[in-house]
Design an enzyme around this catalytic site. Structure first.
Site, PDB file in Angstrom:
ATOM      1  N   VAL A  68     -11.504   7.272   0.342  1.00  0.00           N
ATOM      2  CA  VAL A  68     -10.974   8.540  -0.169  1.00  0.00           C
ATOM      3  C   VAL A  68     -11.230   8.707  -1.660  1.00  0.00           C
ATOM      4  O   VAL A  68     -11.291   9.827  -2.168  1.00  0.00           O
ATOM      5  CB  VAL A  68      -9.464   8.665   0.143  1.00  0.00           C
ATOM      6  CG1 VAL A  68      -8.645   7.713  -0.695  1.00  0.00           C
ATOM      7  CG2 VAL A  68      -8.984  10.089  -0.047  1.00  0.00           C
TER       8      VAL A  68
ATOM      9  N   ALA B 154      -5.929   1.959   5.343  1.00  0.00           N
ATOM     10  CA  ALA B 154      -7.239   1.532   5.837  1.00  0.00           C
ATOM     11  C   ALA B 154      -7.864   0.596   4.824  1.00  0.00           C
ATOM     12  O   ALA B 154      -7.937   0.901   3.627  1.00  0.00           O
ATOM     13  CB  ALA B 154      -8.145   2.736   6.069  1.00  0.00           C
TER      14      ALA B 154
ATOM     15  N   ALA C 176      -7.442  -1.304  -0.728  1.00  0.00           N
ATOM     16  CA  ALA C 176      -7.344  -0.200   0.232  1.00  0.00           C
ATOM     17  C   ALA C 176      -8.442   0.812  -0.045  1.00  0.00           C
ATOM     18  O   ALA C 176      -8.766   1.093  -1.200  1.00  0.00           O
ATOM     19  CB  ALA C 176      -5.991   0.479   0.152  1.00  0.00           C
ATOM     20  N   ASP C 177      -9.016   1.342   1.023  1.00  0.00           N
ATOM     21  CA  ASP C 177      -9.973   2.435   0.900  1.00  0.00           C
ATOM     22  C   ASP C 177      -9.300   3.785   1.100  1.00  0.00           C
ATOM     23  O   ASP C 177      -9.801   4.803   0.641  1.00  0.00           O
ATOM     24  CB  ASP C 177     -11.092   2.259   1.920  1.00  0.00           C
ATOM     25  CG  ASP C 177     -12.056   1.165   1.509  1.00  0.00           C
ATOM     26  OD1 ASP C 177     -13.146   1.494   1.031  1.00  0.00           O
ATOM     27  OD2 ASP C 177     -11.693  -0.018   1.642  1.00  0.00           O
ATOM     28  N   ARG C 178      -8.165   3.773   1.791  1.00  0.00           N
ATOM     29  CA  ARG C 178      -7.411   5.016   1.975  1.00  0.00           C
ATOM     30  C   ARG C 178      -5.982   4.671   2.370  1.00  0.00           C
ATOM     31  O   ARG C 178      -5.749   3.788   3.184  1.00  0.00           O
ATOM     32  CB  ARG C 178      -8.066   5.899   3.046  1.00  0.00           C
ATOM     33  CG  ARG C 178      -7.529   7.328   3.099  1.00  0.00           C
ATOM     34  CD  ARG C 178      -8.326   8.174   4.094  1.00  0.00           C
ATOM     35  NE  ARG C 178      -9.683   8.422   3.654  1.00  0.00           N
ATOM     36  CZ  ARG C 178     -10.186   9.630   3.430  1.00  0.00           C
ATOM     37  NH1 ARG C 178      -9.440  10.711   3.589  1.00  0.00           N
ATOM     38  NH2 ARG C 178     -11.447   9.792   3.080  1.00  0.00           N
TER      39      ARG C 178
END
Length: 375
Positions: A105, A266, A256-258
């Site tokens: 994100v 995620a 975290a990526d999102r």
């Protein structure tokens, strides 16, 4: 910002080397055996570098994308269009860059913010070059802000862990994937917390998983830990539960990526397994990520798009770059990420503080974001 140095002032590795009009990205696919920097001339180079994992880690992806377009804009030469045409061109290229890694994100968040900058510039400028200049300056500010943000995450995370584990004099921490200088513009998120604990003299030991199938832990995190002389041990992904059972770990910190509005997160595949193991063994499980990783438009992790990667990463050695090791004809499921439910997460460490759970054992992430926005 120097481009000819492989090390920053803090002696941390640099994945991004930039000065106006020039960008180099460390080819992380070749680490730890080779240190090679690739020249990035435009947004197309940036797209392939992100897609092909030359650069990875949600914060670094966003910065690399923004700067690749900044280099293209700087070297564009004569542009015959209007300010509106310039804004449209930049917006189109930002949309193209976002398509390179859809789960992160930070990338779409950066694109949205940069679009606001160019839209404002186009409405107040009489020449297209002013729009390009506004974009370049905004992208450079993102680079500077990311380093400051990471150092704040490290500080808040170290303090929170000490408070959570106040009866333990020295802490041993397990991390997953790579969240250090190589995954950001500098310092790191989850690895930044470990770095902060080490700098304060309260880190006993760091453990990193190999992070199959692309081996970001064994190739990158281990490389950073050795480079910075942090006491550390590499383990197989499947050894994490045994490590916890033997009481060798006091806490787990991942990136975290999102992050969804309810706190579902995620991150690199295998994170969910670690969270389940930590919960079973009563070990605090923290997520460290900048506020740009929070996506309030998603009510839960069920709404997060999970990217699937090439079967070759499982079928061949070296994350798909080496010789075949699996049986020909076998089908492959290779999700790049999994979602960890909020109920398994102790806290979410951001550059503005640690988001903890309310009385009903739920995260009020929206409330936290609104609060810090007014600070």
């Amino acid at each position: 910002m120097a481009i000819d140095s492989k090390l920053s002032d803090s002696n941390a590795l640099q994945s991004i080397c930039y000065k106006r009009g020039f960008l180099q990205l460390l080819d992380q696919r070749k680490l730890p055996l080779e240190t090679v920097y690739l020249d990035i001339h435009n947004s197309s180079d940036g797209w392939y570098a992100i897609r092909d994992m030359v650069v990875r880690g949600a914060p670094a992806i966003a910065i690399a994308a923004a700067l690749s377009l900044a280099v293209e804009a700087f070297n564009l030469g004569s542009f015959q269009g209007s300010p509106g045409d310039a804004a449209s061109l930049l917006a189109e290229k930002l949309d193209y860059l976002v398509s390179s890694r859809p789960t992160a994100v930070n990338l779409s968040d950066a694109a949205t913010k940069l679009k606001e900058v160019i839209l404002k510039a186009s409405s107040t400028s009489s020449e297209a070059k002013d729009v390009f200049q506004a974009y370049i300056e905004a992208a450079e500010i993102m680079l500077e802000d990311d380093v400051a943000s990471n150092k704040a995450i490290g500080s808040y995370g170290a303090s929170s862990l000490q408070s959570q584990l106040k009866d333990v004099k020295k802490l041993s921490i397990l991390t997953h994937c790579n969240t250090g200088s190589l995954a950001t513009a500098g310092y790191g998120t989850a690895l930044g917390v470990i770095r902060s604990l080490h700098e304060q003299g309260i880190l006993e030991h760091a453990y990193c998983t190999e992070t199959r199938p692309f081996n970001q832990g064994s190739r990158l995190t281990a490389f950073e830990l050795v480079h910075e002389k942090i006491p550390a041990t590499l383990i197989a992904d499947s050894a994490a539960a045994a490590l916890m059972k033997d009481r060798r770990v006091h806490g787990v910190i991942v990136g975290a990526d999102r992050v969804a509005a309810n706190g579902d997160t995620a991150n690199k595949i295998g994170t969910y397994s670690l969270a389940l193991c930590a919960k079973h063994h009563g070990i605090p499980f923290y997520v460290a990520a900048p506020l740009t990783s929070i996506d309030l438009s998603l009510s839960s992790g069920e709404d997060i798009v999970i990217e699937e990667r090439s079967p070759k990463e499982l079928l061949n050695t070296r994350g798909g770059l080496g010789e075949q090791v699996a049986a020909s004809g076998i089908s492959v499921w290779n999700p790049a990420f999994d979602v960890t439910p909020a109920n398994l997460i102790t806290g979410i460490i951001t550059e503005k503080g640690v988001i903890t759970k309310t009385g009903d054992e739920a995260f009020d992430i929206k409330g936290f974001a609104q609060k810090v926005a007014t600070m």
